[in-house]
Design an enzyme around this catalytic site. Structure first.
Site, PDB file in Angstrom:
ATOM      1  N   ARG A  20      33.852  35.958  76.228  1.00 16.68           N
ATOM      2  CA  ARG A  20      33.415  35.792  74.836  1.00 16.68           C
ATOM      3  C   ARG A  20      32.827  37.086  74.274  1.00 16.68           C
ATOM      4  O   ARG A  20      33.082  37.452  73.133  1.00 16.68           O
ATOM      5  CB  ARG A  20      32.427  34.619  74.728  1.00 16.68           C
ATOM      6  CG  ARG A  20      33.154  33.304  74.883  1.00 16.68           C
ATOM      7  CD  ARG A  20      32.272  32.075  74.898  1.00 16.68           C
ATOM      8  NE  ARG A  20      33.152  30.892  74.894  1.00 16.68           N
ATOM      9  CZ  ARG A  20      32.737  29.636  74.963  1.00 16.68           C
ATOM     10  NH1 ARG A  20      31.450  29.356  75.047  1.00 16.68           N
ATOM     11  NH2 ARG A  20      33.613  28.642  74.940  1.00 16.68           N
TER      12      ARG A  20
ATOM     13  N   TYR B 134      40.318  32.695  69.968  1.00 21.86           N
ATOM     14  CA  TYR B 134      40.248  32.999  71.410  1.00 21.86           C
ATOM     15  C   TYR B 134      38.964  32.463  72.048  1.00 21.86           C
ATOM     16  O   TYR B 134      37.885  32.586  71.455  1.00 21.86           O
ATOM     17  CB  TYR B 134      40.189  34.529  71.601  1.00 21.86           C
ATOM     18  CG  TYR B 134      41.485  35.282  71.682  1.00 21.86           C
ATOM     19  CD1 TYR B 134      42.686  34.685  72.036  1.00 21.86           C
ATOM     20  CD2 TYR B 134      41.508  36.657  71.434  1.00 21.86           C
ATOM     21  CE1 TYR B 134      43.863  35.435  72.131  1.00 21.86           C
ATOM     22  CE2 TYR B 134      42.675  37.411  71.522  1.00 21.86           C
ATOM     23  CZ  TYR B 134      43.854  36.788  71.870  1.00 21.86           C
ATOM     24  OH  TYR B 134      44.998  37.534  71.954  1.00 21.86           O
ATOM     25  N   GLU B 135      39.101  31.989  73.269  1.00 27.23           N
ATOM     26  CA  GLU B 135      37.936  31.687  74.131  1.00 27.23           C
ATOM     27  C   GLU B 135      36.883  30.812  73.451  1.00 27.23           C
ATOM     28  O   GLU B 135      35.691  31.062  73.544  1.00 27.23           O
ATOM     29  CB  GLU B 135      37.251  32.984  74.606  1.00 27.23           C
ATOM     30  CG  GLU B 135      38.156  34.104  75.072  1.00 27.23           C
ATOM     31  CD  GLU B 135      39.120  33.694  76.183  1.00 27.23           C
ATOM     32  OE1 GLU B 135      39.087  32.537  76.607  1.00 27.23           O
ATOM     33  OE2 GLU B 135      39.923  34.536  76.610  1.00 27.23           O
ATOM     34  N   GLY B 136      37.365  29.767  72.789  1.00 26.25           N
ATOM     35  CA  GLY B 136      36.435  28.883  72.084  1.00 26.25           C
ATOM     36  C   GLY B 136      36.388  29.266  70.620  1.00 26.25           C
ATOM     37  O   GLY B 136      35.888  30.336  70.274  1.00 26.25           O
TER      38      GLY B 136
ATOM     39  N   GLN C 100      31.968  27.553  69.284  1.00 29.27           N
ATOM     40  CA  GLN C 100      30.818  28.457  69.452  1.00 29.27           C
ATOM     41  C   GLN C 100      29.605  27.941  68.687  1.00 29.27           C
ATOM     42  O   GLN C 100      28.468  28.061  69.144  1.00 29.27           O
ATOM     43  CB  GLN C 100      31.162  29.871  68.925  1.00 29.27           C
ATOM     44  CG  GLN C 100      32.352  30.545  69.579  1.00 29.27           C
ATOM     45  CD  GLN C 100      32.200  30.744  71.064  1.00 29.27           C
ATOM     46  OE1 GLN C 100      31.095  30.977  71.550  1.00 29.27           O
ATOM     47  NE2 GLN C 100      33.288  30.624  71.791  1.00 29.27           N
TER      48      GLN C 100
END
Lengths: 603, 603
Positions: free
Chosen positions: B296, B441-443, B448
């Site tokens: 992240r 990306y990535e959450g 978030q």
């Protein structure tokens, strides 16, 4: 087929909010009635479904391109232009006597909105041809009208507007295309123009360019600019078409709107490009601006149409895509249950309402601007001035809000798709690219904001601003007829006063001669004022919806009207509060972007 | 070559703001000193200039693609991976004993930032390999470490993380990739994974996938997920590599980051894909999250690096492009004068400062997060907890702010180029596309924001929030040492209290069990809190700059420090006021996005 528009929303705005039938009482539009309008809208939708939406993605994947001195565009362009000519769309709003249909601008705008929601780039060719022909019809001599417009209205010839030059960009004062008088009354044109939308392709036999140029010896600046019609091919002595020395030098490859060519044209490379003056000498910019104002509304519509299409695509996806679970009381999730569709996640719903609030608010404003266009050409001089002033002050907003905030809406729409939103299989990535040009076309957001604060707000000693404020107050009063709309009416009233207060603060700079300081944050002023103007649109829509619900006359079903009221509330909760931030910035004591303060600090 | 980064800014943050030399006193990093760090940064810049920036556009024009079961990527990927292996970059932060360099994370992060500013997509291959190898090193058995990591650190084998599945998306509870125990201690893996960055290509002889899957009979939800290492090729009895039944089924064609392949992988189509458990059974998500937190921060850096590169490109263009004239006293322009460069137009300067404020504010936060990563692994338990808590609460912000607001910065940068910004000849349109993936990306930003409000802010009874507030107050106090910084220190203090008040309001919902209501506007809370956190970064940078100016120790020249203070002022005038709007929305009485209120109103 994917959804891209809600026809009920178009009908609601036209009939229930803006009462377009009022126009049918005018002599100019007496051949039309509600049924005729609805039929036109319906047939546009059918055409858009069958011909425009199916090539939306295809034209993006096979972009307009330049090869061996020619521009190649997607083959569907041929049929689309042909249809525009045959259906009468290009000359739809023109007088009967020049081959037009005397259709109200607002109906033509609604039809364009439907078409652009299905395909925002390929619809540009006919739209610009219409604008160019309109300019000749309005300012050209009968001879020029006769020579050029019939072939444009029929779609055989394309039309463009040629303003930008490489060295000048937005600064039209600095254009260097020159026009030297010939003995036959024509002018010899010499210069280069860039970013010319629809400037050349194989599916029109000729192109009619409306070109800004300086006649030799003209005064400096914009006061020395004249307007010329310069065809790609001119009539030879034997009546056939011959080259008029207009060279196509290239096509700009773009981020989006790839189906819509953006050409580089060279006039008079061999000193043999002839042009004919349109309108008075040195008054070209004024003439062009008549077209430009229309073009700005068109750009706003293109942006609003993209935002509309993106909203409906996201809505459909959110209703169909299962993922995750709702959060229950106490913060737990029921893992044994099936996944919910993502529309039930508050954050997804927030993004959908955001899209809806922006898209439908924009369309509402743009249709109103189109109606003002119609109203400003009829009635008493006083009436016309009233509607004209309103249109003048709303035009930069109607162009900018959908372009800037519409991008935010499309961005939210892409986010709803998750990772798929970033992928080519889904339409959102294309909408995200396409809409980005709208804040650049026909005067960037910076230019529009200068126009709004530096010109429109102050024109006639603030007359247009006063007229607009009066309109807003009228609709606030109408909303207060319903108890449950009162809090929102009140919020808008407060917002409107906040704007006035902020404007008073800024005007001090103008009055003390500090004009650069006055306009330094014009963009923030645009953001603030357009937020309020869209809030006004929503309050009016909600009031009409409330009336429908109270009276039980709900042509589009109860959910439709309830949704309008809910979206108004959403706008007032999530969007309107942003004006407080704009005010704080605009009334901030520090000037941080003027040359004197910042000469050496950007490193 | 076009500019894409200001190395002085990197050095300023590392040495003058964050004092990275403090790390050299630690046993782990005792082999390094300031000169060594600077040399690494300088050589990264040289490499980026020569190898990465020159293929930035080329790899976009020749995207990763899938043909005949294989993925093809830009040929420069081979050299880039090779270099990452040979220079030690992949294992830079790893222990000496596993072949690493024991470099502080913050220095590796700064090096990555330089590389990503030059080329944000092709740098991903090595970055992800590093993350995957780190996961094995941290949670794998010595045997797994020995088997997989040396080839990953050398760049011969690529590494990936495989979380997402078509039917589950962000909802990891719903993954259906299964793992059945084999007699030899391995597991038989069966399932599909999508959106796998760097998942396959011709320039690595093998790929090591870190895969989330459920062991047969595992509990439902995320508590039944385990982590496996599943190579594309496994060692056969004779020591050679044989297929491990990992099929590459496709490559997603994307809006941006086209050089970085995004694959669809099928595990065990022939029931012959072997995986080995990494970390404890059913605790896979926890292990993965160690890597995920780093990933992240990496995504935040990618976004911040794109915003940085876009800023420098726009700045260069604005300094070189002549257009228009300044507005003089009284509102006139001098048409006889030459055109000014556009940097002198207040609105262009506003957009440049906006870019700078967002990009440098983001980099400052991200480098601080990287330092916290380093500090949280050394010292007393109390110290480590302190730094860990800070890192935990800052991670979702450090990922999201650059991704979301960085997009706004890039958008402003594109606008500075006018029509050219929309054209392929200039880099801005690519930055505009590339940065769009970062909030997915990535959450996603939604995820978030739930993490921030629903987990981090409330964890340990608000401990992390208290620690962060204390840090901010400390820096506010430091700023008040300078009279001319006091007003800004005061603004941040007020902002911080406004946030606290808003949070208290929201927490009432959580405390009364209304969790869905509590987190419904988590995105707005993220917007508000990250705005304040970046304001904090700017106040701290300005304080350091002021000290340099007062003491006369201005290593980067006076303009550099003056610019930091000016940009802080810009941020406080133009950005910080937005928190008032967030507060108004978050404290608004109406809940408009919950299912119950909105079941039928979106039409």
């Amino acid at each position: 087929m994917a959804q891209y528009i809600d026809m009920d929303n178009v009908r609601f705005l036209l009939h229930e909010v803006l009462n377009v039938e009022q126009l049918c009482t005018l002599d100019r539009h007496k051949d039309y009635d509600k049924a005729a309008f609805d039929l036109l809208l319906e047939s546009t939708k059918t055409y858009a479904d069958n011909m425009l939406y199916p090539v939306f993605k295809a034209a993006d994947e096979d972009p307009a391109r330049y090869e061996d001195g020619k521009i190649y565009v997607h083959p569907s362009v041929e049929k689309i232009i042909r249809h525009a000519g045959e259906s009468g769309a290009i000359g739809a709003t023109f007088d009967y006597e020049v081959g037009g249909m005397q259709l109200p601008h607002i109906i033509y705008a609604a039809m364009s909105h439907i078409a652009q929601s299905a395909n925002n780039s390929l619809t540009g060719y006919a739209g610009l041809t219409s604008g160019a022909a309109n300019l000749i019809v309005t300012f050209g001599t009968p001879e020029l009208i006769e020579r050029f417009t019939p072939k444009m209205i029929s779609g055989d010839w394309g039309g463009t507007m040629c303003l930008t030059e490489p060295q000048a960009g937005s600064s039209l004062s600095d254009i260097t295309t020159y026009a030297s008088p010939n003995e036959d009354g024509s002018y010899n044109i010499k210069g280069q123009k860039i970013f010319i939308s629809g400037g050349d392709h194989e599916y029109c036999e000729n192109f009619v360019h409306l070109v800004l140029a300086r006649i030799d010896g003209a005064p400096v600046g914009t006061k020395g600019i004249s307007l010329f019609v310069v065809p790609k091919m001119r009539k030879a002595a034997d009546g056939s078409l011959e080259s008029n020395d207009v060279l196509t030098a290239g096509d700009f490859q773009k981020l989006g709107q790839k189906g819509y060519c953006t050409t580089h044209l060279v006039f008079g490379e061999k000193n043999d490009s002839k042009g004919w003056l349109v309108g008075p000498m040195h008054k070209g910019l004024k003439c062009m601006f008549q077209m430009m104002n229309g073009a700005r509304i068109d750009v706003g519509f293109m942006a609003a149409s993209i935002a509309t299409a993106a909203y409906h695509a996201s809505l459909q996806y959110a209703k169909e895509r299962p993922q995750g679970r709702r959060i229950l009381e106490g913060g737990q999730k029921n893992l044994e249950a099936e996944q919910t569709t993502i529309i039930n996640h508050p954050d997804v719903k927030r993004m959908l309402f955001l899209q809806k609030a922006i898209a439908e608010g924009s369309v509402s404003l743009l249709l109103q601007a189109s109606l003002l266009h119609d109203l400003s050409t009829v009635g008493s001089e006083e009436d016309r001035e009233h509607y004209h002033d309103l249109l003048e002050i709303l035009t930069p907003i109607a162009k900018t809000y959908p372009s800037e905030v519409g991008r935010t809406a499309v961005n939210a729409g892409l986010q709803i798709y998750g990772g798929y939103g970033f992928c080519k299989e889904f339409p959102l990535e294309q909408y995200y690219r396409d809409i980005r040009i709208m804040s650049l076309y026909e005067g960037t957001t910076g230019i529009q904001s200068l126009d709004l604060l530096g010109r429109k707000v102050t024109m006639k000693n603030g007359q247009a601003m006063r007229v607009l404020t009066k309109e807003i107050i009228k609709d606030i009063k109408a909303a207060t007829n319903y108890d449950d709309l009162k809090p929102y009416a009140n919020s808008l009233s407060v917002a409107s006063k906040t704007l006035e207060q902020t404007l008073m603060h800024l005007l001090q700079f103008a009055m003390s001669g500090k004009h650069e300081r006055f306009i330094a944050d014009a963009n923030i002023f645009m953001e603030m004022m357009s937020n309020i103007v869209i809030g006004w649109q929503w309050l009016r829509m909600a009031t009409v919806a409330k009336t429908a619900m109270v009276t039980g006359k709900m042509e589009f079903g109860e959910a439709f009207y309830a949704s309008k009221i809910h979206t108004m509330k959403f706008y007032f909760k999530y969007e309107l509060p942003k004006i407080a931030a704009c005010q704080a910035t605009l009334m901030h004591a520090e000037a941080l972007t003027l040359k004197e303060e910042t000469e050496s600090v950007l490193v």
